[in-house]
Write an enzyme that holds these catalytic residues in place. Sequence first.
Site, PDB file in Angstrom:
ATOM      1  N   CYS A 116       0.730  -1.206  -0.114  1.00 40.39           N
ATOM      2  CA  CYS A 116      -0.052  -0.013   0.113  1.00 40.39           C
ATOM      3  C   CYS A 116       0.878   1.216   0.005  1.00 40.39           C
ATOM      4  O   CYS A 116       0.502   2.261  -0.656  1.00 40.39           O
ATOM      5  CB  CYS A 116      -0.949   0.073   1.160  1.00 40.39           C
TER       6      CYS A 116
ATOM      7  N   CYS B  56      -8.199  -2.901  -3.699  1.00 40.23           N
ATOM      8  CA  CYS B  56      -7.727  -3.699  -4.723  1.00 40.23           C
ATOM      9  C   CYS B  56      -8.106  -5.292  -4.749  1.00 40.23           C
ATOM     10  O   CYS B  56      -8.400  -5.790  -3.831  1.00 40.23           O
ATOM     11  CB  CYS B  56      -6.152  -3.875  -4.525  1.00 40.23           C
TER      12      CYS B  56
ATOM     13  N   CYS C 237      -5.524   1.667   4.430  1.00 38.85           N
ATOM     14  CA  CYS C 237      -4.431   1.363   3.657  1.00 38.85           C
ATOM     15  C   CYS C 237      -3.429   2.493   3.816  1.00 38.85           C
ATOM     16  O   CYS C 237      -2.201   2.550   3.319  1.00 38.85           O
ATOM     17  CB  CYS C 237      -5.055   1.709   2.087  1.00 38.85           C
TER      18      CYS C 237
HETATM   19 FE1  SF4 Z   1      -1.237  -3.633  -2.454  1.00 35.80          FE
HETATM   20 FE2  SF4 Z   1      -3.605  -4.797  -1.545  1.00 35.80          FE
HETATM   21 FE3  SF4 Z   1      -2.768  -2.351  -0.875  1.00 35.80          FE
HETATM   22 FE4  SF4 Z   1      -3.701  -2.917  -3.033  1.00 35.80          FE
HETATM   23  S1  SF4 Z   1      -4.716  -2.761  -1.110  1.00 35.80           S
HETATM   24  S2  SF4 Z   1      -1.872  -1.532  -2.790  1.00 35.80           S
HETATM   25  S3  SF4 Z   1      -2.951  -4.843  -3.517  1.00 35.80           S
HETATM   26  S4  SF4 Z   1      -1.559  -4.286  -0.330  1.00 35.80           S
END
Ligand code: SF4
Length: 242
Positions: free
Chosen positions: A130, A212, A238
Amino acid sequence: MSRTAASVPVAQLERLAELERLATDAARDLDDASANEILQWAAQTFGDRFCVLSSMGDAVVASLAAKAKPGIDVVFLDTGYHFAETIGMRDAVAAVYDVNVVSALPLLTVAEQDEAHGKDLFARDPDACCAMRKVAPMEAALVNYDSWATGVRRDESSTRATTPVVQWDARRRMVKVNPIARWSRDDVDTYIADNHILVSPLIDDGYLSIGCWPCTSKVEPGADPRSGRWVGHAKTECGINT
Ligand code: SF4
């Protein structure tokens, strides 16, 4: 790329102090204001230095902001891991509303990240993933603005329960505007129905909080909408709203 006191000259420090004062005053004065009034204040106060950050789960805040400031920039963090439906929503929002969608890209493609940090970093270290694919691109994009609007609501989770309608984002030294902070899920649904607002088809599939695809799961009816994010990890945010 946060703006730190050590990296900005005196004139900019004075401007940052002014921004902080604006945020503090607005948090008090606009606490009972409508989402439209809050967005009109932000549009009039910051002009082209005001944007919306959208995950494209729905177009509620983008549509509200387009009324307050036609042509407003809507920043979308294109992580490379989005559902196809989310990319479709981004393109639909750009076509339907009077907004300018700006896609912010990470420094590395997914393939380059896999090569540099190992495949599927999201499964081993989602904070690092993230940080590279959401937080850093967002902070790079936000240097063009003094203020940004989000769709954060108090009823989404315990970590968001005290979200003010306007706040000073000390980390980024920006004014963060949360025009629908006081809205309930029912308020959102009513606004969407009454105004025929675009909504991601993923919502009807049970993805009530959309991020995501590797880190987003369906949620059982009645469950915490954000309980489908980063399942199996302690992570709940995130980093872009913290
Ligand atoms: Fe990576 Fe998951 Fe964060 Fe998207 S939500 S940036 S895939 S860790």
